[in-house]
Design a protein around this motif. Structure first.
Motif, PDB file in Angstrom:
ATOM      1  N   UNK A  44      18.286  -0.753  -4.840  1.00 33.08           N
ATOM      2  CA  UNK A  44      18.140  -1.852  -5.785  1.00 33.08           C
ATOM      3  C   UNK A  44      17.933  -3.189  -5.122  1.00 33.08           C
ATOM      4  N   UNK A  45      18.578  -3.389  -3.995  1.00 29.95           N
ATOM      5  CA  UNK A  45      18.535  -4.711  -3.391  1.00 29.95           C
ATOM      6  C   UNK A  45      17.326  -4.934  -2.508  1.00 29.95           C
ATOM      7  N   UNK A  46      16.427  -3.995  -2.543  1.00 31.56           N
ATOM      8  CA  UNK A  46      15.256  -4.121  -1.685  1.00 31.56           C
ATOM      9  C   UNK A  46      14.124  -4.814  -2.419  1.00 31.56           C
ATOM     10  N   UNK A  47      13.689  -5.916  -1.879  1.00 34.15           N
ATOM     11  CA  UNK A  47      12.545  -6.603  -2.446  1.00 34.15           C
ATOM     12  C   UNK A  47      11.284  -6.121  -1.744  1.00 34.15           C
ATOM     13  N   UNK A  48      10.252  -5.841  -2.524  1.00 31.91           N
ATOM     14  CA  UNK A  48       8.976  -5.433  -1.956  1.00 31.91           C
ATOM     15  C   UNK A  48       8.089  -6.656  -1.772  1.00 31.91           C
ATOM     16  N   UNK A  49       7.491  -6.758  -0.607  1.00 35.17           N
ATOM     17  CA  UNK A  49       6.583  -7.858  -0.303  1.00 35.17           C
ATOM     18  C   UNK A  49       5.163  -7.314  -0.295  1.00 35.17           C
ATOM     19  N   UNK A  50       4.277  -8.003  -0.984  1.00 37.55           N
ATOM     20  CA  UNK A  50       2.895  -7.558  -1.089  1.00 37.55           C
ATOM     21  C   UNK A  50       1.977  -8.421  -0.235  1.00 37.55           C
TER      22      UNK A  50
ATOM     23  N   UNK B  21       3.133  -9.931   4.821  1.00 38.75           N
ATOM     24  CA  UNK B  21       2.337  -8.719   4.928  1.00 38.75           C
ATOM     25  C   UNK B  21       0.879  -9.167   4.998  1.00 38.75           C
ATOM     26  N   UNK B  22       0.187  -8.756   6.018  1.00 38.26           N
ATOM     27  CA  UNK B  22      -1.177  -9.216   6.246  1.00 38.26           C
ATOM     28  C   UNK B  22      -2.161  -8.074   6.112  1.00 38.26           C
ATOM     29  N   UNK B  23      -3.129  -8.277   5.249  1.00 38.00           N
ATOM     30  CA  UNK B  23      -4.185  -7.285   5.061  1.00 38.00           C
ATOM     31  C   UNK B  23      -5.506  -7.852   5.573  1.00 38.00           C
ATOM     32  N   UNK B  24      -6.311  -6.969   6.114  1.00 34.71           N
ATOM     33  CA  UNK B  24      -7.660  -7.351   6.522  1.00 34.71           C
ATOM     34  C   UNK B  24      -8.629  -6.191   6.337  1.00 34.71           C
ATOM     35  N   UNK B  25      -9.856  -6.477   5.863  1.00 37.58           N
ATOM     36  CA  UNK B  25     -10.325  -7.805   5.453  1.00 37.58           C
ATOM     37  C   UNK B  25      -9.857  -8.154   4.039  1.00 37.58           C
ATOM     38  N   UNK B  26     -10.091  -9.372   3.604  1.00 41.36           N
ATOM     39  CA  UNK B  26      -9.772  -9.771   2.238  1.00 41.36           C
ATOM     40  C   UNK B  26     -10.856  -9.311   1.277  1.00 41.36           C
ATOM     41  N   UNK B  27     -12.075  -9.312   1.741  1.00 42.67           N
ATOM     42  CA  UNK B  27     -13.216  -8.888   0.930  1.00 42.67           C
ATOM     43  C   UNK B  27     -14.096  -7.969   1.776  1.00 42.67           C
TER      44      UNK B  27
ATOM     45  N   UNK C 180      -0.389  -5.035   8.119  1.00 43.11           N
ATOM     46  CA  UNK C 180       0.627  -5.273   9.128  1.00 43.11           C
ATOM     47  C   UNK C 180       1.740  -6.123   8.533  1.00 43.11           C
ATOM     48  N   UNK C 181       2.985  -5.765   8.866  1.00 44.40           N
ATOM     49  CA  UNK C 181       4.130  -6.553   8.395  1.00 44.40           C
ATOM     50  C   UNK C 181       5.007  -6.929   9.583  1.00 44.40           C
ATOM     51  N   UNK C 182       5.616  -8.109   9.487  1.00 37.51           N
ATOM     52  CA  UNK C 182       6.417  -8.621  10.602  1.00 37.51           C
ATOM     53  C   UNK C 182       7.909  -8.690  10.256  1.00 37.51           C
ATOM     54  N   UNK C 183       8.344  -7.872   9.305  1.00 35.26           N
ATOM     55  CA  UNK C 183       9.726  -7.927   8.837  1.00 35.26           C
ATOM     56  C   UNK C 183      10.546  -6.708   9.269  1.00 35.26           C
ATOM     57  N   UNK C 184       9.978  -5.867  10.111  1.00 37.97           N
ATOM     58  CA  UNK C 184      10.659  -4.654  10.570  1.00 37.97           C
ATOM     59  C   UNK C 184      11.040  -3.720   9.410  1.00 37.97           C
ATOM     60  N   UNK C 185      10.189  -3.715   8.389  1.00 36.72           N
ATOM     61  CA  UNK C 185      10.460  -2.874   7.226  1.00 36.72           C
ATOM     62  C   UNK C 185      10.146  -1.419   7.512  1.00 36.72           C
TER      63      UNK C 185
ATOM     64  N   UNK D 197      -1.332  -3.756  -0.067  1.00 30.99           N
ATOM     65  CA  UNK D 197      -0.349  -3.132   0.793  1.00 30.99           C
ATOM     66  C   UNK D 197       0.997  -3.804   0.512  1.00 30.99           C
ATOM     67  N   UNK D 198       2.068  -3.039   0.566  1.00 33.56           N
ATOM     68  CA  UNK D 198       3.398  -3.604   0.341  1.00 33.56           C
ATOM     69  C   UNK D 198       4.383  -3.023   1.335  1.00 33.56           C
ATOM     70  N   UNK D 199       5.415  -3.788   1.635  1.00 30.78           N
ATOM     71  CA  UNK D 199       6.466  -3.267   2.511  1.00 30.78           C
ATOM     72  C   UNK D 199       7.824  -3.699   1.985  1.00 30.78           C
TER      73      UNK D 199
END
Lengths: 112, 116
Positions: free
Chosen positions: B101-107, B4-10, B24-29, B91-93
């Protein structure tokens, strides 16, 4: 009100020692409970996920337990390493909702 | 690499100047969400999205907007930022929402926003 409380707020231990972090929740009806590790300035990373029927789940040196009757969970870290220094966050979700409810975390510092 | 990509960082901005933080996420979540993290308060959900064109308010939506025109992107918009929106944003997806239950959230790595 659905809440998640963690204790202690902060903890300092020596490298190689074990420690246990606590999580109490009032979320109802309960769906699942997750433990996350968050390094300073970075996003949380999932450690374990447990449902109502699971009492324990391990991920390497991390072992989470769940007592759904008393609404308590713990995260046990075995043989701590310097890299375990981080915040550990307990997250609970209620059945039928789309939301996660986050605890405020326990900040762990492992000293050499 | 799944991420999961966030912009900007600061970001440092002035009160009232519109800004957008991208995610933006590239995992089709299907499920994406925005959180803010403040000292002593933990992560609080701002908005979430169950799928394209489906968004809903979280616990602290005031002063924020979101859109989900594409599955991979979920930008956070501050139309008129104020100093009380100074915070660390994540941001999380995940494949499914919190009920699964089996869904892991990626930050994402976080965006540190300062409004002066």
């Amino acid at each position: 009100k659905n809440q998640v409380e963690q204790s202690p707020q902060s903890l300092i231990i020596l490298e190689g020692k074990n420690c246990t972090l606590q999580c109490n929740y009032t979320v109802s009806p309960f769906s699942n409970l997750r433990w996350y590790k968050q390094d300073t300035g970075r996003g949380p990373v999932s450690l374990t996920i447990m449902t109502f029927s699971e009492n324990t789940k391990s991920n390497g040196r991390y072992t989470a337990t769940l007592d759904a009757d008393t609404k308590q969970s713990s995260l046990h870290i075995t043989a701590s390493q310097l890299s375990d220094s981080a915040s550990y966050i307990c997250v609970v979700s209620a059945r039928g909702t789309y939301k996660y409810i986050f605890g405020t975390g326990t900040r762990l510092k492992v000293l050499a | 690499e799944a991420q999961v990509t966030q912009n900007p960082r600061y970001l440092i901005t002035v009160t009232g100047k519109k800004l957008t933080v991208t995610c933006s996420q590239n995992m089709n979540h299907e499920y994406m969400s925005w959180y803010r993290q403040d000292p002593g308060l933990g992560l609080r959900q701002i908005y979430y999205s169950m799928n394209v064109e489906v968004t809903d308010k979280g616990d602290v939506p005031e002063g924020y907007k979101v859109s989900r025109k594409e599955k991979r992107n979920f930008p956070l918009i501050l139309e008129s930022p104020s100093p009380n929106q100074t915070s660390l944003y994540f941001c999380a997806s995940s494949l499914r929402d919190a009920r699964n239950t089996n869904t892991e959230a990626f930050f994402g790595q976080g965006t540190r926003l300062t409004v002066v």
